[in-house]
Design a protein around this motif. Sequence first.
Motif, PDB file in Angstrom:
ATOM      1  N   GLY A  42      39.994  42.782  52.531  1.00 15.00           N
ATOM      2  CA  GLY A  42      38.903  41.890  52.895  1.00 15.00           C
ATOM      3  C   GLY A  42      37.573  42.256  52.288  1.00 15.00           C
ATOM      4  O   GLY A  42      36.586  41.570  52.514  1.00 15.00           O
ATOM      5  N   ALA A  43      37.516  43.328  51.534  1.00 12.70           N
ATOM      6  CA  ALA A  43      36.241  43.722  50.923  1.00 12.70           C
ATOM      7  C   ALA A  43      35.961  42.856  49.710  1.00 12.70           C
ATOM      8  O   ALA A  43      36.864  42.441  49.010  1.00 12.70           O
ATOM      9  CB  ALA A  43      36.299  45.192  50.505  1.00 12.70           C
ATOM     10  N   THR A  44      34.697  42.563  49.499  1.00 17.78           N
ATOM     11  CA  THR A  44      34.327  41.786  48.319  1.00 17.78           C
ATOM     12  C   THR A  44      33.964  42.730  47.195  1.00 17.78           C
ATOM     13  O   THR A  44      33.310  43.756  47.421  1.00 17.78           O
ATOM     14  CB  THR A  44      33.139  40.861  48.632  1.00 17.78           C
ATOM     15  OG1 THR A  44      32.056  41.672  49.057  1.00 17.78           O
ATOM     16  CG2 THR A  44      33.504  39.856  49.702  1.00 17.78           C
ATOM     17  N   ASN A  45      34.348  42.382  46.018  1.00 15.32           N
ATOM     18  CA  ASN A  45      34.047  43.193  44.846  1.00 15.32           C
ATOM     19  C   ASN A  45      33.013  42.485  43.992  1.00 15.32           C
ATOM     20  O   ASN A  45      32.830  41.273  44.079  1.00 15.32           O
ATOM     21  CB  ASN A  45      35.314  43.426  44.017  1.00 15.32           C
ATOM     22  CG  ASN A  45      36.327  44.260  44.781  1.00 15.32           C
ATOM     23  OD1 ASN A  45      35.968  45.165  45.512  1.00 15.32           O
ATOM     24  ND2 ASN A  45      37.592  43.923  44.602  1.00 15.32           N
ATOM     25  N   SER A  46      32.394  43.245  43.132  1.00 20.00           N
ATOM     26  CA  SER A  46      31.436  42.641  42.221  1.00 20.00           C
ATOM     27  C   SER A  46      32.178  41.778  41.206  1.00 20.00           C
ATOM     28  O   SER A  46      33.380  41.926  40.982  1.00 20.00           O
ATOM     29  CB  SER A  46      30.639  43.731  41.507  1.00 20.00           C
ATOM     30  OG  SER A  46      31.480  44.450  40.628  1.00 20.00           O
ATOM     31  N   ARG A  47      31.450  40.877  40.573  1.00 20.22           N
ATOM     32  CA  ARG A  47      32.072  39.998  39.581  1.00 20.22           C
ATOM     33  C   ARG A  47      32.625  40.803  38.413  1.00 20.22           C
ATOM     34  O   ARG A  47      33.668  40.474  37.870  1.00 20.22           O
ATOM     35  CB  ARG A  47      31.049  38.984  39.071  1.00 20.22           C
ATOM     36  CG  ARG A  47      30.731  37.914  40.052  1.00 20.22           C
ATOM     37  CD  ARG A  47      29.756  36.934  39.416  1.00 20.22           C
ATOM     38  NE  ARG A  47      29.363  35.931  40.352  1.00 20.22           N
ATOM     39  CZ  ARG A  47      29.678  34.658  40.225  1.00 20.22           C
ATOM     40  NH1 ARG A  47      30.362  34.261  39.192  1.00 20.22           N
ATOM     41  NH2 ARG A  47      29.287  33.795  41.122  1.00 20.22           N
ATOM     42  N   ARG A  48      31.906  41.854  38.048  1.00 18.54           N
ATOM     43  CA  ARG A  48      32.346  42.654  36.897  1.00 18.54           C
ATOM     44  C   ARG A  48      33.676  43.347  37.194  1.00 18.54           C
ATOM     45  O   ARG A  48      34.582  43.343  36.369  1.00 18.54           O
ATOM     46  CB  ARG A  48      31.277  43.683  36.555  1.00 18.54           C
ATOM     47  CG  ARG A  48      31.657  44.492  35.346  1.00 18.54           C
ATOM     48  CD  ARG A  48      30.481  45.327  34.859  1.00 18.54           C
ATOM     49  NE  ARG A  48      30.883  46.046  33.679  1.00 18.54           N
ATOM     50  CZ  ARG A  48      31.103  47.338  33.629  1.00 18.54           C
ATOM     51  NH1 ARG A  48      30.922  48.063  34.712  1.00 18.54           N
ATOM     52  NH2 ARG A  48      31.476  47.919  32.524  1.00 18.54           N
ATOM     53  N   SER A  49      33.809  43.934  38.356  1.00 15.50           N
ATOM     54  CA  SER A  49      35.061  44.626  38.673  1.00 15.50           C
ATOM     55  C   SER A  49      36.211  43.632  38.820  1.00 15.50           C
ATOM     56  O   SER A  49      37.338  43.935  38.444  1.00 15.50           O
ATOM     57  CB  SER A  49      34.906  45.470  39.930  1.00 15.50           C
ATOM     58  OG  SER A  49      34.651  44.653  41.057  1.00 15.50           O
ATOM     59  N   GLN A  50      35.927  42.454  39.365  1.00 19.44           N
ATOM     60  CA  GLN A  50      36.977  41.426  39.442  1.00 19.44           C
ATOM     61  C   GLN A  50      37.397  40.986  38.044  1.00 19.44           C
ATOM     62  O   GLN A  50      38.587  40.790  37.791  1.00 19.44           O
ATOM     63  CB  GLN A  50      36.473  40.221  40.247  1.00 19.44           C
ATOM     64  CG  GLN A  50      36.386  40.477  41.722  1.00 19.44           C
ATOM     65  CD  GLN A  50      35.850  39.263  42.467  1.00 19.44           C
ATOM     66  OE1 GLN A  50      35.483  38.253  41.867  1.00 19.44           O
ATOM     67  NE2 GLN A  50      35.802  39.367  43.797  1.00 19.44           N
ATOM     68  N   TRP A  51      36.430  40.830  37.145  1.00 19.11           N
ATOM     69  CA  TRP A  51      36.750  40.410  35.781  1.00 19.11           C
ATOM     70  C   TRP A  51      37.607  41.466  35.074  1.00 19.11           C
ATOM     71  O   TRP A  51      38.570  41.141  34.392  1.00 19.11           O
ATOM     72  CB  TRP A  51      35.461  40.171  34.995  1.00 19.11           C
ATOM     73  CG  TRP A  51      35.709  39.729  33.592  1.00 19.11           C
ATOM     74  CD1 TRP A  51      35.940  38.457  33.177  1.00 19.11           C
ATOM     75  CD2 TRP A  51      35.779  40.558  32.432  1.00 19.11           C
ATOM     76  NE1 TRP A  51      36.150  38.429  31.827  1.00 19.11           N
ATOM     77  CE2 TRP A  51      36.060  39.715  31.339  1.00 19.11           C
ATOM     78  CE3 TRP A  51      35.641  41.912  32.214  1.00 19.11           C
ATOM     79  CZ2 TRP A  51      36.208  40.205  30.048  1.00 19.11           C
ATOM     80  CZ3 TRP A  51      35.778  42.396  30.923  1.00 19.11           C
ATOM     81  CH2 TRP A  51      36.064  41.544  29.859  1.00 19.11           C
ATOM     82  N   VAL A  52      37.248  42.745  35.258  1.00 23.88           N
ATOM     83  CA  VAL A  52      38.015  43.827  34.626  1.00 23.88           C
ATOM     84  C   VAL A  52      39.433  43.847  35.171  1.00 23.88           C
ATOM     85  O   VAL A  52      40.407  43.942  34.408  1.00 23.88           O
ATOM     86  CB  VAL A  52      37.311  45.192  34.838  1.00 23.88           C
ATOM     87  CG1 VAL A  52      38.218  46.340  34.438  1.00 23.88           C
ATOM     88  CG2 VAL A  52      36.021  45.241  34.050  1.00 23.88           C
ATOM     89  N   ARG A  53      39.598  43.736  36.478  1.00 28.44           N
ATOM     90  CA  ARG A  53      40.937  43.746  37.073  1.00 28.44           C
ATOM     91  C   ARG A  53      41.763  42.559  36.589  1.00 28.44           C
ATOM     92  O   ARG A  53      42.931  42.695  36.242  1.00 28.44           O
ATOM     93  CB  ARG A  53      40.831  43.737  38.594  1.00 28.44           C
ATOM     94  CG  ARG A  53      40.432  45.062  39.148  1.00 28.44           C
ATOM     95  CD  ARG A  53      40.537  45.081  40.655  1.00 28.44           C
ATOM     96  NE  ARG A  53      40.050  46.357  41.145  1.00 28.44           N
ATOM     97  CZ  ARG A  53      39.228  46.499  42.159  1.00 28.44           C
ATOM     98  NH1 ARG A  53      38.810  45.443  42.816  1.00 28.44           N
ATOM     99  NH2 ARG A  53      38.833  47.705  42.536  1.00 28.44           N
ATOM    100  N   ARG A  54      41.154  41.383  36.591  1.00 28.05           N
ATOM    101  CA  ARG A  54      41.897  40.195  36.157  1.00 28.05           C
ATOM    102  C   ARG A  54      42.278  40.278  34.680  1.00 28.05           C
ATOM    103  O   ARG A  54      43.379  39.909  34.296  1.00 28.05           O
ATOM    104  CB  ARG A  54      41.064  38.936  36.415  1.00 28.05           C
ATOM    105  CG  ARG A  54      40.989  38.591  37.871  1.00 28.05           C
ATOM    106  CD  ARG A  54      40.151  37.361  38.109  1.00 28.05           C
ATOM    107  NE  ARG A  54      40.041  37.080  39.532  1.00 28.05           N
ATOM    108  CZ  ARG A  54      39.076  36.398  40.084  1.00 28.05           C
ATOM    109  NH1 ARG A  54      38.115  35.886  39.332  1.00 28.05           N
ATOM    110  NH2 ARG A  54      39.058  36.199  41.372  1.00 28.05           N
ATOM    111  N   SER A  55      41.354  40.775  33.859  1.00 26.87           N
ATOM    112  CA  SER A  55      41.677  40.873  32.431  1.00 26.87           C
ATOM    113  C   SER A  55      42.759  41.928  32.193  1.00 26.87           C
ATOM    114  O   SER A  55      43.608  41.762  31.303  1.00 26.87           O
ATOM    115  CB  SER A  55      40.425  41.195  31.616  1.00 26.87           C
ATOM    116  OG  SER A  55      39.890  42.442  32.003  1.00 26.87           O
TER     117      SER A  55
END
Length: 164
Positions: A42-55
């Motif tokens: 349930g924690a929100t992550n920064s956009r940058r960390s989400q982008w790195v994980r998704r990529s």
Amino acid sequence: MGLRCCSLRSFAVAAGVIFGLAPALQLREAGVHETLKASGRGATNSRRSQWVRRSLVVSEVALACMLLVGAGLLFRSFIKLLDVDLGFSPERVISVRIDPDRGTVTSQETFNAYVNEALRLARQIPGVQSAAIANRLPLGGNNSWSIGASGKVYERGTPPGSVQ
């Protein structure tokens, strides 16, 4: 084959380093404690960390698909190799490698006598229809005599590799 093998190894090492360093670089920016606390459910992550994980996920799936397709093509090539016409019938054929002792073979004549005796003995084996001497076998790649004449001129009657 050796070149492909080395390039695949270097590709595998590079992929391991890239996919291993990206999460480590993320941890370097924030403290480990805060990162572990924030990465709970349930924690929100920064956009940058989400982008790195998704990529990373997308690139890992793409790499897995490429490897799967490559393995399938390699398997299909091996299956097709089994149906290639060799140009000869390999059934009931045997090859034997003979290496004369360097101490006993002192001239071209003794080498020829050695080879002729080996052929004579091979032809006497029950069931043998024919025997021959060859430097290379078809599809064998066993150039065992390793005679090289590159750039050297030999006199008539003195073949390369003859003992003098």
